[in-house]
Design an enzyme around this catalytic site. Structure first.
Site, mmCIF file in Angstrom:
data_model
loop_
_atom_site.group_PDB
_atom_site.id
_atom_site.type_symbol
_atom_site.label_atom_id
_atom_site.label_comp_id
_atom_site.label_asym_id
_atom_site.label_seq_id
_atom_site.Cartn_x
_atom_site.Cartn_y
_atom_site.Cartn_z
ATOM 1 N N CYS A 97 0.838 -1.211 0.000
ATOM 2 C CA CYS A 97 0.000 0.000 0.000
ATOM 3 C C CYS A 97 0.865 1.250 0.000
ATOM 4 O O CYS A 97 1.469 1.599 1.024
ATOM 5 C CB CYS A 97 -0.921 -0.039 1.218
ATOM 6 S SG CYS A 97 -1.839 1.492 1.504
ATOM 7 N N CYS A 131 -0.100 3.998 2.470
ATOM 8 C CA CYS A 131 0.277 3.607 3.837
ATOM 9 C C CYS A 131 1.694 4.068 4.150
ATOM 10 O O CYS A 131 1.985 4.533 5.254
ATOM 11 C CB CYS A 131 0.191 2.091 4.008
ATOM 12 S SG CYS A 131 -1.474 1.400 3.807
#
Length: 303
Positions: free
Chosen positions: A51, A54
């Site tokens: 991700c 993230c």
């Protein structure tokens, strides 16, 4: 509370303090989050190695939590390795952050927020994190309606330090508020190429972009008639929100965007939520409209 997450009482027993930031597992969630949140708020950062957002958000959270010096803790959970808790909490996309207090999830957000928004989220839980702010006097003048005095204050700061991004952002924001969008853009564009992350600079740019968008949306009453006649006309409702914000009707603007999110979260590639986050950035994390709408957004996302 531990049983809600499928944890035994033994697993939920508090452990030793492992610092302000740590990783957790399904088995350790009770100790690291549920029990620990009885002492101070705990942020749970749901992430995964693949991700990209993230990787942007987590360092921001770590920085803020360390600055808080024990007022709040950050617990990171890799959902690829430990998906159970995220599933029970209804996490549907990452990054997702959920705040726990006294063993209960109390607030949260999804997406990689800018530092100013993430800091505001934490400050709503634990109070202000920073110390004395040299810009506070100018902002007080703005709040009192003394735009001329505030402009003079910002100009004096910039005379001492032309690279003072807080002062530059404040001056640009005054131009936005007065409708001089061209001058505001000139100020921000001149510094944006070399500007580091700065909450006030980001807020001023967000306010400018919102003002530029609102200039082309048209009459808000006509827009309202459009989506009242056709509830699926989310573009009209979206433009209506921009017009309301330009008119200073912040809570109504947020409600219009929240209505789109509730009706069709995927509309325009999650455009209503992204626009709402830009409103929060422009308004500031402690603005009453931000605080109220942030709670409503969390309720909509985690319902």
């Amino acid at each position: 509370m531990a049983e809600l997450y499928g944890l035994s009482a033994k697993e939920a027993k508090p452990g030793a303090d492992a610092g302000f930031v740590k990783d957790t597992t399904t088995a350790a969630f009770g100790a690291d989050v549920v029990a620990e949140s009885a002492r101070q708020p705990v942020l749970v950062d749901f992430w995964a190695p693949w991700c990209g957002p993230c990787r942007q958000l987590t360092p921001v959270l770590e920085k803020i939590v360390r600055e808080a010096a024990g007022k709040v803790r950050l617990v990171k959970m890799n959902i690829d390795e430990h998906p159970e808790i995220a599933g029970r909490l209804g996490v549907r996309s990452i990054p997702a952050v959920i705040a726990f207090q006294r063993g209960q999830p109390v607030d949260g957000f999804m997406g990689a927020l800018p530092e100013s928004e993430a800091r505001g989220f934490v400050e709503r839980l634990v109070g202000p994190l920073g110390g004395e702010d040299p810009i506070a006097e100018a902002e007080a003048l703005v709040a009192e309606g003394d735009a001329v005095g505030a402009a003079e204050f910002y100009a004096a700061l910039l005379a001492e330090d032309p690279g003072d991004l807080d002062a530059l952002a404040g001056l640009a924001r005054l131009h936005v508020d007065s409708g001089d969008l061209k001058e505001a853009r000139a100020l921000l564009d001149a510094a944006s190429a070399t500007a580091p992350a700065n909450a006030r600079f980001a807020a001023a740019r967000a306010a400018l972009e919102l003002a530029e968008q609102a200039a082309s949306v048209g009459d808000v009453d006509a827009l309202k008639r459009r989506f009242e006649a056709d509830a699926s006309d989310h573009q009209a409702r979206f433009d209506y929100a921009l017009g309301l914000n330009a008119a200073g009707r912040r809570e109504e603007a947020a409600l219009a965007l929240l209505d789109i999110i509730r009706r069709d979260r995927s509309w325009s590639d999650d455009g209503a939520r992204k626009q709402l986050l830009q409103l929060f950035e422009a308004w500031g994390p402690t603005d009453p409209a931000t605080i109220l709408a942030r709670k409503k957004l969390s309720a909509a996302l985690f319902a």
